[in-house]
Design an enzyme around this catalytic site. Structure first.
Site, PDB file in Angstrom:
ATOM      1  N   ASN A 107       0.669  -1.212  -0.087  1.00 45.52           N
ATOM      2  CA  ASN A 107      -0.050  -0.064  -0.053  1.00 45.52           C
ATOM      3  C   ASN A 107       0.904   1.185   0.108  1.00 45.52           C
ATOM      4  O   ASN A 107       2.115   1.281   0.349  1.00 45.52           O
ATOM      5  CB  ASN A 107      -0.868  -0.057   1.371  1.00 45.52           C
ATOM      6  N   CYS A 108       0.359   2.276  -0.450  1.00 44.10           N
ATOM      7  CA  CYS A 108       1.057   3.466  -0.589  1.00 44.10           C
ATOM      8  C   CYS A 108      -0.034   4.486   0.625  1.00 44.10           C
ATOM      9  O   CYS A 108      -0.486   3.801   1.498  1.00 44.10           O
ATOM     10  CB  CYS A 108       0.981   4.257  -1.736  1.00 44.10           C
ATOM     11  N   THR A 109      -0.124   5.621   0.443  1.00 41.66           N
ATOM     12  CA  THR A 109      -0.734   6.702   1.385  1.00 41.66           C
ATOM     13  C   THR A 109      -2.416   6.202   1.197  1.00 41.66           C
ATOM     14  O   THR A 109      -2.975   6.207   2.180  1.00 41.66           O
ATOM     15  CB  THR A 109      -0.584   8.096   0.844  1.00 41.66           C
TER      16      THR A 109
END
Length: 501
Positions: free
Chosen positions: A445-447
């Site tokens: 995942n990112c932000t």
């Protein structure tokens, strides 16, 4: 190639996420002593210097973050190797070392080498270190050298690789540096127009994640602009420094929340409640923190023409702010928190006018979005066409589908639903729609997004994912899909990882 750059963009989010800490520390310090920069207050000096410890070392943060993010496994030896790689190249190509190598005085060395410790070199060091980790972290050496096998070998090989990279950069870096400076200077010479073009292309690149590359030219010290660093360090020209940041505040704090209101008002009556929950959360995130992806991804693929309009308005906002020399800055993104913290910094110039501009843009966004949505019947959240599932039940895609999805008897109860754990339930529904253990290769995942690699994209039930109520999905390759969840994505990713373990 696109997939590789998306991974790079995701990796950059880890060090970029540290910048809010610098914004808070330096913002408080400047708020206490806005003119003396700490000379009039020991506490202000303490806070400012603590924040500058982060800002001044952005290249090192990039080297460590990229190495960690690009490695196949998030292991400490990869991060250490990124630091080692950066130290090797910046020492070998420092002005003093180059003067020794060339047999000349330091003042005669090409000025490019004085800027070798920049974000670009940090990113390059991280990439090389990650490649060394992926290649050598499981290599076994002969018994006599067994101590240096595996992960202990990675920093050593990173050092060797950077020796070779330093030789290449010795000849190439001055050319690259000159080109970057020329590019940055050409944009800078365009003044407000250049700022507007930057804002426009920044938004257009959001779907690919490549906006980070564009940001690095203007925000960091890759081409000598260093808009964020100079703003917080009070260096440059007041009214000019910050021109590549200021125009985002009217958009993120006012424009996009107004667009969210327009999308809510134009949603179908039976889906207004679901649209309201999404638009309220996404709009508040944009206003308060400057995190806009949950809102932008909610209509980016449903109504791409509307997203282009948003990109144009963003460019217009940056151009207007730059034209009138209204400036404010941010450590992470152009939300309310950063606006308050930066408004009393020495480089802030009439920041209150950005609020006035924002109110005007809120009106423009609301009425223009509402007009375009109704006029062209755009499928924004809450306006998607009804679909019919295999049981003949009518359900709406995206936001409106959540109400009917729960009534589908063919779907097994999600893990965690009995305990009321909504995050676990959402994770279980998304994971099942992705194909579960049989289809999911990796999850990260990112932000705001889940980044998932799958064996077979045809086995992914995209409609079922939309039915969970997430803002959107983005298929970026034959085996790569992104699920836009929002700022709580880390907890959803953690739940999915638990299911896979």
């Amino acid at each position: 190639m696109m997939k590789y750059f998306q991974r790079l963009g995701r990796s950059l989010m880890l060090p970029v996420a540290v910048l809010p800490a610098a914004a808070v520390l330096m913002g408080i310090g400047y708020w206490i002593d806005p003119s003396g920069w700490g000379s009039g207050s020991a506490f202000a000096a303490f806070m400012i210097k603590a924040g500058s410890a982060i800002i001044d070392n952005i290249p090192i943060l990039f080297a460590v973050g990229v190495a960690l993010g690009m490695a196949k496994e998030r292991d400490g030896s990869a991060a250490l190797s990124g630091l080692v790689a950066f130290l090797v190249v910046t020492t070998l190509l420092s002005t003093d070392t180059v003067a020794l190598l060339q047999g000349i005085k330091p003042e005669a060395v090409d000025p490019a080498f004085a800027k070798i410790g920049n974000a670009f070199i940090g990113i390059l060091s991280g990439i090389i270190a990650a490649n060394m980790y992926n290649r050598f972290s499981h290599v076994r050496l002969p018994d006599a050298l067994a101590f240096f096998s595996g992960k202990r070998l990675v920093p050593i090989m990173s050092s060797v690789a950077m020796l070779a990279a330093s030789v290449v950069l010795f000849f190439v870096w001055p050319v690259i540096y000159t080109w970057l400076v020329t590019f940055g200077t050409s944009i800078s010479k365009l003044g407000a127009v250049g700022a507007g073009l930057y804002g426009f292309f920044n938004r257009l690149l959001i779907p690919t994640g490549l906006h980070h590359a564009l940001n690095s030219v203007f925000w960091f010290d890759v081409a000598g602009i260093n808009d964020i660093g100079n703003f917080w360090a009070n260096e440059g020209v007041k009214g000019i420094t910050g021109m590549y940041q200021a125009g985002y505040f009217p958009i993120m704090m006012f424009g996009l929340p107004a667009a969210a209101l327009a999308m809510y008002h134009t949603a179908k009556s039976k889906r207004k409640k679901q649209a309201a929950s999404l638009m309220l959360a996404a709009g508040f995130a944009a206003f308060f923190t400057g995190v806009t992806e949950p809102l932008e991804f909610s209509f980016m693929f449903l109504a791409p023409a509307l997203y282009v309009v948003h990109a144009i308005l963003t460019g217009l906002s940056l151009a207007i702010a730059a034209l009138f020399h209204w400036t404010a800055g941010f450590g992470f993104s152009a939300g309310f928190v950063d606006f308050v913290l930066s408004s009393r910094l020495p480089m802030a110039n009439q920041p209150y006018m950005l609020i006035v501009q924002g109110l005007v843009f809120a009106v423009i966004y609301y009425f223009l979005f509402r007009f375009l949505i109704v006029k062209f019947d755009l499928a924004t959240p809450g306006r998607e066409p009804d679909t019919v599932d295999d049981n003949g039940t009518v359900a709406g895609a995206g936001v409106g589908a959540g109400a009917t999805a729960g009534a589908d008897a063919s779907r097994a109860p999600a893990a965690g639903s009995a305990t009321g754990d909504k995050t676990a339930q959402l994770a279980a529904e998304i994971y099942a729609a992705l194909g579960g253990d049989a289809n999911v290769v990796s999850v990260d995942n990112c932000t705001t997004r889940l980044r998932v690699e799958v064996n077979d994209m045809d086995a992914v039930d995209q409609q079922q994912i939309r039915n969970t109520g997430v803002p959107g999905i983005n298929v970026v390759g034959k085996h790569s899909i992104q699920v836009i969840v929002g700022t709580q994505v880390q907890f959803v990713a953690d739940e999915i990882i638990k299911m896979r373990s």
